[in-house]
Design a protein around this motif. Structure first.
Motif, PDB file in Angstrom:
ATOM      1  N   ALA A 228      45.322  34.728  44.558  1.00  0.00           N
ATOM      2  CA  ALA A 228      45.586  35.780  43.957  1.00  0.00           C
ATOM      3  C   ALA A 228      44.706  36.924  43.716  1.00  0.00           C
ATOM      4  CB  ALA A 228      46.545  35.316  42.605  1.00  0.00           C
ATOM      5  N   VAL A 229      44.847  37.973  43.701  1.00  0.00           N
ATOM      6  CA  VAL A 229      43.901  39.188  43.386  1.00  0.00           C
ATOM      7  C   VAL A 229      44.845  40.300  42.722  1.00  0.00           C
ATOM      8  CG1 VAL A 229      42.119  38.570  44.844  1.00  0.00           C
ATOM      9  CG2 VAL A 229      44.227  40.356  45.522  1.00  0.00           C
ATOM     10  N   GLY A 230      44.103  41.308  41.978  1.00  0.00           N
ATOM     11  CA  GLY A 230      44.746  42.490  41.441  1.00  0.00           C
ATOM     12  C   GLY A 230      45.064  43.396  42.294  1.00  0.00           C
ATOM     13  N   SER A 231      45.332  44.682  41.911  1.00  0.00           N
ATOM     14  CA  SER A 231      45.597  45.797  42.968  1.00  0.00           C
ATOM     15  C   SER A 231      44.498  45.934  43.804  1.00  0.00           C
ATOM     16  CB  SER A 231      46.071  47.181  42.127  1.00  0.00           C
ATOM     17  OG  SER A 231      47.108  46.778  41.163  1.00  0.00           O
ATOM     18  N   LEU A 232      44.902  46.286  44.965  1.00  0.00           N
ATOM     19  CA  LEU A 232      43.821  46.425  46.152  1.00  0.00           C
ATOM     20  C   LEU A 232      43.407  47.791  46.206  1.00  0.00           C
ATOM     21  CD1 LEU A 232      45.335  44.384  48.965  1.00  0.00           C
ATOM     22  CD2 LEU A 232      43.635  43.705  47.483  1.00  0.00           C
ATOM     23  N   VAL A 233      42.040  48.015  46.429  1.00  0.00           N
ATOM     24  CA  VAL A 233      41.354  49.198  46.550  1.00  0.00           C
ATOM     25  C   VAL A 233      40.509  49.223  47.936  1.00  0.00           C
ATOM     26  CG1 VAL A 233      41.297  49.973  44.282  1.00  0.00           C
ATOM     27  CG2 VAL A 233      39.693  48.486  45.223  1.00  0.00           C
ATOM     28  N   ASP A 234      40.226  50.301  48.661  1.00  0.00           N
ATOM     29  CA  ASP A 234      39.639  50.283  49.909  1.00  0.00           C
ATOM     30  C   ASP A 234      38.057  50.520  49.591  1.00  0.00           C
ATOM     31  OD1 ASP A 234      41.600  49.833  51.732  1.00  0.00           O
ATOM     32  OD2 ASP A 234      42.398  52.123  51.201  1.00  0.00           O
ATOM     33  N   PRO A 236      34.014  48.250  50.350  1.00  0.00           N
ATOM     34  CA  PRO A 236      33.676  47.450  51.186  1.00  0.00           C
ATOM     35  C   PRO A 236      33.770  45.928  50.621  1.00  0.00           C
ATOM     36  CG  PRO A 236      32.057  49.126  51.043  1.00  0.00           C
ATOM     37  CD  PRO A 236      33.115  49.105  50.111  1.00  0.00           C
ATOM     38  N   GLN A 237      34.094  45.104  51.703  1.00  0.00           N
ATOM     39  CA  GLN A 237      33.833  43.545  51.206  1.00  0.00           C
ATOM     40  C   GLN A 237      32.423  43.206  50.895  1.00  0.00           C
ATOM     41  OE1 GLN A 237      33.919  40.574  54.599  1.00  0.00           O
ATOM     42  NE2 GLN A 237      34.444  42.236  55.723  1.00  0.00           N
ATOM     43  N   GLY A 238      32.319  42.399  49.794  1.00  0.00           N
ATOM     44  CA  GLY A 238      31.171  41.678  49.397  1.00  0.00           C
ATOM     45  C   GLY A 238      30.466  42.748  48.565  1.00  0.00           C
ATOM     46  N   ARG A 259      41.038  45.604  39.726  1.00  0.00           N
ATOM     47  CA  ARG A 259      41.134  46.015  40.899  1.00  0.00           C
ATOM     48  C   ARG A 259      40.281  44.862  41.644  1.00  0.00           C
ATOM     49  NH1 ARG A 259      44.430  48.177  38.835  1.00  0.00           N
ATOM     50  NH2 ARG A 259      44.791  50.418  38.337  1.00  0.00           N
ATOM     51  N   PHE A 260      40.660  45.077  43.233  1.00  0.00           N
ATOM     52  CA  PHE A 260      39.981  44.060  44.203  1.00  0.00           C
ATOM     53  C   PHE A 260      39.706  44.622  45.311  1.00  0.00           C
ATOM     54  CE2 PHE A 260      39.036  40.138  46.123  1.00  0.00           C
ATOM     55  CZ  PHE A 260      37.978  39.292  45.276  1.00  0.00           C
ATOM     56  N   SER A 261      38.794  44.374  46.171  1.00  0.00           N
ATOM     57  CA  SER A 261      38.566  45.074  47.453  1.00  0.00           C
ATOM     58  C   SER A 261      39.864  44.395  48.413  1.00  0.00           C
ATOM     59  CB  SER A 261      36.991  44.666  47.938  1.00  0.00           C
ATOM     60  OG  SER A 261      37.052  44.824  49.410  1.00  0.00           O
ATOM     61  N   ARG A 262      40.213  45.327  49.204  1.00  0.00           N
ATOM     62  CA  ARG A 262      41.265  44.932  50.134  1.00  0.00           C
ATOM     63  C   ARG A 262      40.700  43.835  51.335  1.00  0.00           C
ATOM     64  NH1 ARG A 262      45.942  47.121  51.007  1.00  0.00           N
ATOM     65  NH2 ARG A 262      45.335  49.061  49.952  1.00  0.00           N
ATOM     66  N   ASP A 263      39.386  44.451  51.919  1.00  0.00           N
ATOM     67  CA  ASP A 263      38.892  43.807  52.871  1.00  0.00           C
ATOM     68  C   ASP A 263      38.182  42.197  52.272  1.00  0.00           C
ATOM     69  OD1 ASP A 263      39.013  45.649  54.548  1.00  0.00           O
ATOM     70  OD2 ASP A 263      37.213  46.335  54.637  1.00  0.00           O
ATOM     71  N   GLU A 264      37.846  42.402  50.924  1.00  0.00           N
ATOM     72  CA  GLU A 264      37.343  41.140  50.429  1.00  0.00           C
ATOM     73  C   GLU A 264      38.218  40.122  50.080  1.00  0.00           C
ATOM     74  OE1 GLU A 264      34.102  38.567  48.571  1.00  0.00           O
ATOM     75  OE2 GLU A 264      33.959  40.259  49.946  1.00  0.00           O
ATOM     76  N   SER A 265      39.426  40.592  50.043  1.00  0.00           N
ATOM     77  CA  SER A 265      40.688  39.682  49.695  1.00  0.00           C
ATOM     78  C   SER A 265      40.941  38.846  51.086  1.00  0.00           C
ATOM     79  CB  SER A 265      41.956  40.572  49.016  1.00  0.00           C
ATOM     80  OG  SER A 265      42.379  41.312  50.118  1.00  0.00           O
ATOM     81  N   CYS A 266      41.079  39.763  52.089  1.00  0.00           N
ATOM     82  CA  CYS A 266      41.153  39.170  53.648  1.00  0.00           C
ATOM     83  C   CYS A 266      39.978  38.021  53.608  1.00  0.00           C
ATOM     84  CB  CYS A 266      41.088  40.174  54.467  1.00  0.00           C
ATOM     85  SG  CYS A 266      42.655  41.464  54.241  1.00  0.00           S
ATOM     86  N   SER A 284      42.612  32.204  41.265  1.00  0.00           N
ATOM     87  CA  SER A 284      42.907  33.695  40.759  1.00  0.00           C
ATOM     88  C   SER A 284      41.602  34.211  41.067  1.00  0.00           C
ATOM     89  CB  SER A 284      43.393  33.898  39.409  1.00  0.00           C
ATOM     90  OG  SER A 284      44.731  33.551  39.400  1.00  0.00           O
ATOM     91  N   PHE A 285      41.448  35.321  41.668  1.00  0.00           N
ATOM     92  CA  PHE A 285      40.093  36.146  41.645  1.00  0.00           C
ATOM     93  C   PHE A 285      39.965  37.301  41.141  1.00  0.00           C
ATOM     94  CE2 PHE A 285      39.564  32.917  45.159  1.00  0.00           C
ATOM     95  CZ  PHE A 285      38.277  32.439  45.263  1.00  0.00           C
ATOM     96  N   ALA A 286      38.642  37.665  40.784  1.00  0.00           N
ATOM     97  CA  ALA A 286      38.738  39.045  39.928  1.00  0.00           C
ATOM     98  C   ALA A 286      37.392  39.529  40.475  1.00  0.00           C
ATOM     99  CB  ALA A 286      39.130  38.850  38.489  1.00  0.00           C
ATOM    100  N   GLU A 287      37.172  40.787  40.431  1.00  0.00           N
ATOM    101  CA  GLU A 287      35.617  41.387  40.502  1.00  0.00           C
ATOM    102  C   GLU A 287      35.102  41.324  39.426  1.00  0.00           C
ATOM    103  OE1 GLU A 287      35.861  45.113  42.330  1.00  0.00           O
ATOM    104  OE2 GLU A 287      36.133  44.358  44.286  1.00  0.00           O
ATOM    105  N   ILE A 288      33.676  41.066  39.313  1.00  0.00           N
ATOM    106  CA  ILE A 288      32.781  41.092  37.872  1.00  0.00           C
ATOM    107  C   ILE A 288      31.665  41.989  38.108  1.00  0.00           C
ATOM    108  CG2 ILE A 288      31.860  39.046  38.716  1.00  0.00           C
ATOM    109  CD1 ILE A 288      31.561  38.308  35.761  1.00  0.00           C
ATOM    110  N   TYR A 289      31.642  42.718  37.086  1.00  0.00           N
ATOM    111  CA  TYR A 289      30.608  43.937  37.186  1.00  0.00           C
ATOM    112  C   TYR A 289      29.513  43.720  36.140  1.00  0.00           C
ATOM    113  CZ  TYR A 289      34.877  45.703  39.236  1.00  0.00           C
ATOM    114  OH  TYR A 289      36.240  45.899  39.889  1.00  0.00           O
TER     115      TYR A 289
END
Length: 489
Positions: A228-234, A236-238, A259-266, A284-289
């Motif tokens: 599970a991730v949040g809203s997708l954004v375009d 780059p993965q990684g 927000r979460f990378s579309r390619d990274e979710s795939c 559940s995954f989330a990006e961390i900055y």
């Protein structure tokens, strides 16, 4: 909640951050089964003893904590037919990324057929039958099955002969009900072995209802994986590090702003589908900055050490930040007066690992360049259309000389056209910004640029005239750029 905590820190950089790691429910256990398969670029690499890193500080050097990249355990039954549902619904993108990853020659996947279960088979074929699909061999495996109704899931009969099902749900109104329905269908399928579900836009889902959905997957009798991730954004993965929590817990609730990378979710759903550590997991995954977060330091350390993405994700799921924190505490306990003592025999400095890191860095740069190129092309397209409209508008108003062509006019206003194109692109993508302020900044930038060019032209003219001794007293004030600036001030 840790997701909310990290987001708060990202928004308020002045506040301090404390990372609280948690342990995955599955720890690393070597399996004795002879049927186990492994994924690794380092199958023949020797095992590194723990004493090699005893005198190296893992707090300042994450690689001191890491073992040499080794084989990671993969699932069985990743052959036959895989069906992907929920994709190829829009003209905004091709949705080919996930299909490419399921067809990746470097993965453990050995599917003979990849079925795209879609709402409109004719539309999907136009989107997926690309040149790259032909070059990678995806076309040789790709097949299409049309849903009985728009948005419908495959029926039990449509899953006949399918061994793996990847279901993609993006901001579905009844997302958890869909998970229950997937579990029910999967339970009735005699051929199905693996079920992988990607929930995109899965923000603010009720923890108890999410847990019930996980229980439904557990009772279906298949190997399941849920991401599970949040809203997708375009993006780059990684590009960003990530954190994860158990889906179906209060800690695993994803905030609405995530927000979460579309390619990274795939990437995550495909890697966890092939890894043994992804079996019967719902995360559940989330990006961390925050650069000081344990997860960020650990992910960066894994990548810098030459770990491949499967090896990286396997390490994060099996061991995670908790094991790293424990290693840091153990080092400080063992070396209270640590000052120096790095060894010279560091496995991560060997040529093969340096080369692997360089290749991974190049791939990351290519991914970023690809995204940048796509944005630039989109902006340039809008810029050309704006310049064309502006040319004919000015032409009809008599503000452009008849001898000036459209190409010449476009060249003369290209910077403004690119600005307009960027504004339209950001509006279409839903980016938040102040258009009035952006225009004011652009005009100010153009004025500064014009002033610099004028100063440079005056200086060049002055140099030419001085060389010929042609500068009179009447020209000096005009050509003296510095004097002109002081006068303006």
């Amino acid at each position: 909640m840790r997701f909310q905590a990290h987001l708060l820190v990202a928004a308020c950089a002045a506040k301090s951050f404390i990372s609280t790691a948690f342990a995955p429910s599955v720890s690393f256990v070597s399996k004795a089964s002879t049927s186990a398969r492994y994924i690794s670029s380092w199958t023949d690499a020797p095992t590194t003893s723990s004493s090699e890193s005893d005198n190296v500080n893992p707090i300042s050097n994450v690689q001191a904590y890491l073992k040499e990249p080794g084989p990671v355990e993969a699932r069985n039954s990743l052959d036959g037919t895989v069906l992907v549902s929920g994709l190829v619904k829009t003209t905004d993108r091709t949705d080919q990324t996930l299909f490419d990853q399921l067809n990746n020659e470097e993965s453990i996947f050995s599917f003979s057929k990849i079925v795209a279960f879609v709402d409109d088979a004719s539309f999907a074929k136009k989107r997926l039958l690309s040149r790259s699909a032909r070059y990678t061999g995806l076309l040789d495996k790709l097949d299409f099955v049309q849903a009985e109704a728009k948005g419908a899931l495959p029926t039990v009969s449509q899953l006949d002969g399918v061994k793996s099902w990847v279901a993609y749900l993006d901001q579905e109104p009844n997302m958890l009900e869909k998970v229950h329905e997937i579990a029910k269908i999967a339970k009735q399928s005699s051929s199905l072995v693996n079920v992988a579900i990607l929930l995109a836009g899965a923000s603010e889902l009720d923890a108890s209802e999410s847990l019930q959905a996980v229980e439904a997957l557990k009772s279906c009798g298949k190997q399941y994986t849920l991401v599970a991730v949040g809203s997708l954004v375009d993006t780059p993965q990684g590009k960003e590090a990530y954190q994860f929590e158990e889906f179906g817990t209060t800690e695993g609730i994803i905030p609405s702003t995530t927000r979460f990378s579309r390619d990274e979710s795939c990437r995550l759903i495909s890697e966890l589908l092939q890894l043994e550590c992804g079996v019967n997991r719902a995360l559940s995954f989330a990006e961390i900055y925050n650069v000081n977060a344990t997860e960020v330091r650990l992910v960066k350390g894994l990548r810098a050490a030459g770990y491949s993405r499967p090896q990286e994700i396997d390490h994060m799921i099996r061991l995670g930040p908790k094991a790293y924190d424990e290693a840091c505490e153990a080092f400080l306990t063992k070396n209270p007066d640590y000052a120096k003592g790095y060894t010279n025999d560091l496995w991560w400095e060997r040529p093969e690992y340096v080369e692997a890191r360089n290749k991974m860095r190049e791939r990351d740069e290519e991914d970023i360049a690809r995204v940048k190129d796509e944005r630039t092309l989109a902006v340039e397209k809008v810029a050309k259309e704006w310049a064309k409209r502006e040319y004919f508008r000015q032409k009809m108003a008599g503000a452009v000389e008849a001898s000036i062509t459209e190409e010449e006019y476009t060249k003369s206003v290209w910077e403004r056209a690119m600005f307009e194109g960027d504004i339209r692109y950001r509006q279409v993508k839903g980016e938040r910004f102040d258009e009035v302020e952006a225009l004011a900044d652009f005009k100010a930038q153009q004025e500064r640029k014009a002033a610099v060019m004028l100063k440079r032209a005056k200086q060049e003219m002055k140099d030419i005239l001085e060389a010929e001794d042609l500068v009179g007293e009447d020209l000096k004030p005009i050509l003296d750029a510095d004097a002109e600036e002081k006068k303006t001030e």
